[in-house]
Write an enzyme that holds these catalytic residues in place. Structure first.
Site, mmCIF file in Angstrom:
data_model
loop_
_atom_site.group_PDB
_atom_site.id
_atom_site.type_symbol
_atom_site.label_atom_id
_atom_site.label_comp_id
_atom_site.label_asym_id
_atom_site.label_seq_id
_atom_site.Cartn_x
_atom_site.Cartn_y
_atom_site.Cartn_z
ATOM 1 N N HIS A 292 43.805 33.576 38.618
ATOM 2 C CA HIS A 292 44.428 32.357 39.118
ATOM 3 C C HIS A 292 44.326 32.292 40.637
ATOM 4 C CE1 HIS A 292 46.900 28.823 38.949
ATOM 5 N NE2 HIS A 292 47.766 29.348 39.802
ATOM 6 N N ASP B 250 32.269 40.477 25.394
ATOM 7 C CA ASP B 250 31.562 40.698 26.657
ATOM 8 C C ASP B 250 30.048 40.569 26.521
ATOM 9 O OD1 ASP B 250 31.164 41.284 29.324
ATOM 10 O OD2 ASP B 250 31.437 43.440 29.108
ATOM 11 N N SER C 129 45.959 25.548 42.334
ATOM 12 C CA SER C 129 47.090 25.520 41.410
ATOM 13 C C SER C 129 47.878 24.226 41.619
ATOM 14 C CB SER C 129 47.964 26.762 41.598
ATOM 15 O OG SER C 129 48.898 26.879 40.560
ATOM 16 N N ASP D 102 41.754 32.878 34.290
ATOM 17 C CA ASP D 102 43.045 32.395 34.787
ATOM 18 C C ASP D 102 44.114 32.615 33.722
ATOM 19 O OD1 ASP D 102 45.239 30.903 35.772
ATOM 20 O OD2 ASP D 102 43.893 29.565 36.862
#
Length: 534
Positions: free
Chosen positions: A445, A258, A189, A405
């Protein structure tokens, strides 16, 4: 055959104890033996493996303890960077460093950068690294210390990382009988951005850089939660969705996308191919959320904005769309849950505008975004795409990003990689020499997720079961093999760690190849997948 006698064992134990005692004494002596310009020693203590190290610092929201994973020497320093700024630096030096490769590891930060990643540091010592961490020039994960303190912002942008690395290396080379052999960096990050900043501006400091979910184009990353907050609105507004409604959106995306990768597992191998159609959830006449689990036209429009790129004044692309799979853990809390992002608001309020009354709700606009880009405080954007210096210095860069994320969209990393390729005039086959990018499906994340998210990276060693996984193919040791043995990674091994147990694994392919299901075999086994063309 050598006969091991009681006397021999006793001598070995005595020698070990003597060596440990000498190590402890050398550590204590650092208070008087080590010195550096503009540096004060706060403490120099021996810490045994299993010790609970506490950090009882009031007034910040950083972790308050960690458990040592190695017998080590802990050195804590205060490094003055200007008349109005300083950086706290921690150096963890394990006793077995000399037999474990004599490696240096710098760790990154997160958010607004005022917390040391102690778990990353202790993990590094477990592997024998001498590890450095720092508070990025202020205490706590908030922007208040930036208020009218440009030198503190400078530390946050790059200087704290640079200074901490220099002083940390000096301390390590002073403490051990021999010098550092190889230097590494690992962060996620904000820590990922710091790693890429080092790659861009001072690559000579590191032989290998692992940058995860990097907040590259920092100004755009700060604009995104402001834009999303305004699009979704406060609770009670016509455009707001509550958590249950966002979970319904998540299920919609799974239902629509998916199957694209050939496996129904709640994981998208290539979310770039997913274009969600939120209109599927639109309420018909007389229908409501309470009775029919559907969304209003205003809510559907808000979802479409969240899943669309952000364009600024003059039509400039400010930031790519949010990843199409949204999960509660990070995204709802920090981007689309109807609460202003403390990171973005803290940045604009205290660093950019120096106004304690500024707020995302009342003041965010595309003009504010333009102003932030114009100032680009101390090069915080981290947008340099010419990595020639890193290439020429022999620095290896391994960037990875989770494809679910919800805080820093993975499309930002794709964009940066392609910008580097174009600007340097290097196709992927030549970029591979020093720079590789691994998209990680099912990773949120930095850590957690629905897929094989565990790659042994930054901040991933807190969940239950993480320390039980063999670190030999972790992303950090993968980088070590690349640097020290010339074994460049074609895949990055991920594991589906849930509830403390590993429930599957996947070898994630480097971009631009795609992790592709072979069509047969257990999808939870790496052997059922290979690296196909884009």
């Amino acid at each position: 055959m050598r006969l091991i006698t009681f006397t021999t064992v006793s001598l070995l134990l005595a020698a070990s104890a003597a060596g440990n005692a000498a190590f402890q004494q050398r550590c204590s002596n650092l208070s008087s033996s080590f010195s550096a310009a503009n540096t004060d020693i706060i403490l120099a203590d021996y810490v045994a493996k299993g010790t609970n190290i506490t950090f009882p610092e009031p007034g910040n929201n950083c972790p308050k303890f960690t458990i040592s994973l190695a017998d080590m020497c802990r050195l804590r320093l205060n490094v003055t960077t200007s008349s109005t700024s300083s950086v706290i630096v921690e150096v963890f030096m394990p006793e077995n460093w000399g037999s474990k490769g004599k490696r240096f590891l710098m760790t990154g930060n997160g958010g607004l950068g005022g917390c040391i990643q102690y778990n990353d540091m202790t993990y590094g010592t477990l592997l024998g690294f001498a590890v450095v961490g720092h508070d990025n020039g202020h205490a706590g994960d908030n922007g208040l210390p930036f208020l009218n303190k440009p030198q503190v912002v400078k530390d946050f942008a790059w200087r704290a990382l640079y200074k901490a690395g220099k002083i940390g290396k000096k301390a390590i080379n002073h403490f051990y009988p021999s010098s550092i052999r190889k230097s590494y960096y690992m962060g996620c990050s904000t820590g990922g951005r710091q790693g890429m900043k080092a790659a861009q501006e001072f690559p000579e400091e590191y032989d290998g850089i692992v940058a995860a979910a990097p907040s590259l184009d920092w100004n755009g990353v700060m604009a995104a939660p402001g834009h999303i907050f305004k699009a979704v609105g406060l609770p009670g507004s016509p455009t707001h969705l509550n958590l249950d409604q966002w979970n319904k959106v998540h299920q919609m995306v799974i239902r629509q996308c998916d199957g694209i990768d050939g496996v129904l597992d709640n994981v998208l191998e290539d979310p770039m191919k997913c274009e969600p159609r939120p209109e599927e959830l639109l309420c018909g006449p007389g229908q409501t959320w309470a009775s029919d689990q559907c969304l209003t036209s205003a809510q559907v429009a808000a979802v479409r904005k969240v899943y669309s790129p952000i364009y600024g004044n003059g039509g400039r692309l400010v930031h790519p769309r949010l990843n199409p799979l949204t999960r509660e853990f990070f995204g709802y809390r920090a981007s689309y849950g109807g609460v202003p992002s403390y990171i973005a608001e803290g940045w604009y309020r205290y660093a950019v505008f120096n106004d304690s009354n500024w707020s995302l709700h009342a003041n965010f606009s595309l003009d504010a975004v333009d102003y932030d880009y114009q100032k680009d405080l101390f090069g915080i954007g981290t947008n340099k795409t010419d990595l020639t210096d890193a290439k020429n210095k022999g620095t290896r860069i391994l960037m990875y990003h989770g494809l679910t994320d919800g805080l820093v969209t993975s499309e930002n990393s794709y964009r940066y990689y392609e910008d580097v390729s174009r600007d340097m005039g290097l196709p992927s086959s030549q970029l591979d020499e020093f720079y590789r990018f691994f998209p990680i499906s099912g990773l949120d994340h930095c850590y957690t997720g629905d897929g094989a998210w565990f790659v042994g990276g930054s901040v991933q060693y807190s969940p239950a079961g993480a320390l039980d996984i063999d670190p030999s193919d972790s992303v950090l040791m993968t980088m070590v093999k690349w640097v020290e043995q010339g074994i460049a990674p074609e895949t990055l091994m991920g594991r589906k760690l849930i509830g403390g147990t590993v429930q599957g694994a996947r070898a994630h392919c480097k971009h631009p190849l795609k992790t592709t299901y072979k069509g047969v075999g257990d999808p939870n086994l790496p052997s059922s997948w290979d690296c196909g063309a884009a």
